[in-house]
Scaffold this active site. Structure first.
Site, PDB file in Angstrom:
ATOM      1  N   ASP A  66       0.858  -1.167   0.000  1.00  0.00           N
ATOM      2  CA  ASP A  66       0.000   0.000   0.000  1.00  0.00           C
ATOM      3  C   ASP A  66       0.900   1.225   0.000  1.00  0.00           C
ATOM      4  O   ASP A  66       1.759   1.368   0.872  1.00  0.00           O
ATOM      5  CB  ASP A  66      -0.918  -0.024   1.228  1.00  0.00           C
ATOM      6  CG  ASP A  66      -2.243   0.609   0.889  1.00  0.00           C
ATOM      7  OD1 ASP A  66      -2.896   0.126  -0.046  1.00  0.00           O
ATOM      8  OD2 ASP A  66      -2.607   1.614   1.529  1.00  0.00           O
ATOM      9  N   SER A  67       0.704   2.079  -0.983  1.00  0.00           N
ATOM     10  CA  SER A  67       1.612   3.219  -1.149  1.00  0.00           C
ATOM     11  C   SER A  67       0.843   4.517  -1.254  1.00  0.00           C
ATOM     12  O   SER A  67      -0.354   4.523  -1.543  1.00  0.00           O
ATOM     13  CB  SER A  67       2.440   3.058  -2.433  1.00  0.00           C
ATOM     14  OG  SER A  67       3.170   1.872  -2.396  1.00  0.00           O
ATOM     15  N   GLY A 143       1.983   6.556 -12.217  1.00  0.00           N
ATOM     16  CA  GLY A 143       1.330   7.336 -11.167  1.00  0.00           C
ATOM     17  C   GLY A 143       1.919   8.730 -11.008  1.00  0.00           C
ATOM     18  O   GLY A 143       2.021   9.513 -11.957  1.00  0.00           O
ATOM     19  N   ARG A 169       9.508   2.038  -2.340  1.00  0.00           N
ATOM     20  CA  ARG A 169       9.199   0.598  -2.427  1.00  0.00           C
ATOM     21  C   ARG A 169      10.455  -0.224  -2.161  1.00  0.00           C
ATOM     22  O   ARG A 169      10.418  -1.235  -1.480  1.00  0.00           O
ATOM     23  CB  ARG A 169       8.619   0.312  -3.822  1.00  0.00           C
ATOM     24  CG  ARG A 169       8.086  -1.093  -4.004  1.00  0.00           C
ATOM     25  CD  ARG A 169       7.115  -1.186  -5.175  1.00  0.00           C
ATOM     26  NE  ARG A 169       5.917  -0.421  -4.928  1.00  0.00           N
ATOM     27  CZ  ARG A 169       5.638   0.752  -5.509  1.00  0.00           C
ATOM     28  NH1 ARG A 169       6.441   1.259  -6.423  1.00  0.00           N
ATOM     29  NH2 ARG A 169       4.542   1.397  -5.197  1.00  0.00           N
TER      30      ARG A 169
HETATM   31  P1  IMP Z   1      -1.702   1.817  -4.400  1.00  0.00           P
HETATM   32  O1  IMP Z   1      -1.017   1.486  -3.134  1.00  0.00           O
HETATM   33  O2  IMP Z   1      -1.346   0.920  -5.522  1.00  0.00           O
HETATM   34  O3  IMP Z   1      -3.192   1.963  -4.234  1.00  0.00           O
HETATM   35  O4  IMP Z   1      -1.128   3.215  -4.842  1.00  0.00           O
HETATM   36  C1  IMP Z   1      -1.704   4.413  -4.435  1.00  0.00           C
HETATM   37  C2  IMP Z   1      -1.487   5.466  -5.481  1.00  0.00           C
HETATM   38  O5  IMP Z   1      -0.139   5.893  -5.452  1.00  0.00           O
HETATM   39  C3  IMP Z   1      -1.783   5.044  -6.906  1.00  0.00           C
HETATM   40  O6  IMP Z   1      -2.380   6.126  -7.550  1.00  0.00           O
HETATM   41  C4  IMP Z   1      -0.420   4.738  -7.499  1.00  0.00           C
HETATM   42  O7  IMP Z   1      -0.362   4.982  -8.877  1.00  0.00           O
HETATM   43  C5  IMP Z   1       0.445   5.713  -6.736  1.00  0.00           C
HETATM   44  N1  IMP Z   1       1.777   5.144  -6.557  1.00  0.00           N
HETATM   45  C6  IMP Z   1       2.097   4.071  -5.803  1.00  0.00           C
HETATM   46  N2  IMP Z   1       3.403   3.801  -5.900  1.00  0.00           N
HETATM   47  C7  IMP Z   1       3.908   4.741  -6.754  1.00  0.00           C
HETATM   48  C8  IMP Z   1       5.213   4.970  -7.271  1.00  0.00           C
HETATM   49  O8  IMP Z   1       6.187   4.263  -7.010  1.00  0.00           O
HETATM   50  N3  IMP Z   1       5.321   6.000  -8.125  1.00  0.00           N
HETATM   51  C9  IMP Z   1       4.281   6.806  -8.471  1.00  0.00           C
HETATM   52  N4  IMP Z   1       3.055   6.639  -8.020  1.00  0.00           N
HETATM   53  C10 IMP Z   1       2.871   5.601  -7.161  1.00  0.00           C
END
Ligand code: IMP
Length: 187
Positions: A66-67, A143, A169
């Site tokens: 989760d990011s 993203g 990450r």
């Molecule tokens: P999720 O954890 O995949 O739901 O990511 C949350 C949001 O952050 C999404 O819009 C992803 O595209 C963006 N995101 C997650 N990791 C990265 C990254 O390494 N680079 C750019 N955007 C990211």
């Protein structure tokens, strides 16, 4: 060789994680079926709950990632709501929100949730600090990468391998791997 199911619908994230873990002898399989996401202000409980739920459902060791991106002047927004904001607003509207802001400080954070069936989940977090650029730059990554400046260049401008060396990450995965390797030594 360890085999871990990575529950994610995000192909870019899957490839990044698979490539990093492969170098350490961990095989990662993708499952695109998702997991229930708690609505929380922090990433940790979301990742922990998701990993535990999926591990018990699949009866396999599971990891989730989760990011989010946290903007200081916006009190951490969008943070855990990063996906929603990306889908509904996108980078250009985020830049618009930041148009008159001088403090562009931001950080990306990843929390990896890991769980084995019937066990308690563990979380491993990684952060990379940077700034929000004034415009999108670069065509790499995904993203928010084109608007996140790390040491003067955006993640969108960095080569894939370069981003993987310094990213949020990567930091989270390194902590996770340290733990996996330690467990191996003990068993
Ligand atoms: P999720 O954890 O995949 O739901 O990511 C949350 C949001 O952050 C999404 O819009 C992803 O595209 C963006 N995101 C997650 N990791 C990265 C990254 O390494 N680079 C750019 N955007 C990211």
């Amino acid at each position: 060789m360890h085999k871990i199911v990575f529950v994610t619908g995000n192909q870019d994230k899957f490839v990044e994680v698979r490539d990093i873990l492969k170098t350490c002898g961990v095989e990662v399989i993708q499952d695109k079926n998702g997991y229930p996401e708690l609505q929380e202000d922090e990433l940790e409980p979301i990742a922990a709950y998701g990993a535990q739920h999926a591990a018990n459902k699949l009866n396999m060791p599971v990891m989730v990632d989760d990011s989010g991106i946290f903007l200081k002047v916006l009190n951490g927004f969008p943070g855990p709501y990063s996906r929603f904001v990306e889908n509904r607003l996108g980078n250009l509207k985020v830049l618009k929100l930041m148009e008159t802001e001088e403090d562009r400080t931001a950080y990306f954070k990843t929390v990896i949730g890991y769980c084995e069936p019937g066990k308690e989940p563990l979380v491993f977090s990684g952060v990379v600090k940077g700034k929000i650029a004034h415009e999108e730059r670069g065509i790499g990554g995904f993203g928010y990468d084109p608007i996140f400046e790390y040491q003067g260049i955006t993640f969108g401008e960095l080569r894939y391998e370069e981003k993987n060396k310094v990213s949020h990450r990567r930091m989270a995965i390194d902590k996770f791997l340290k733990w996996v390797i330690n467990i191996d030594k003990k068993t």
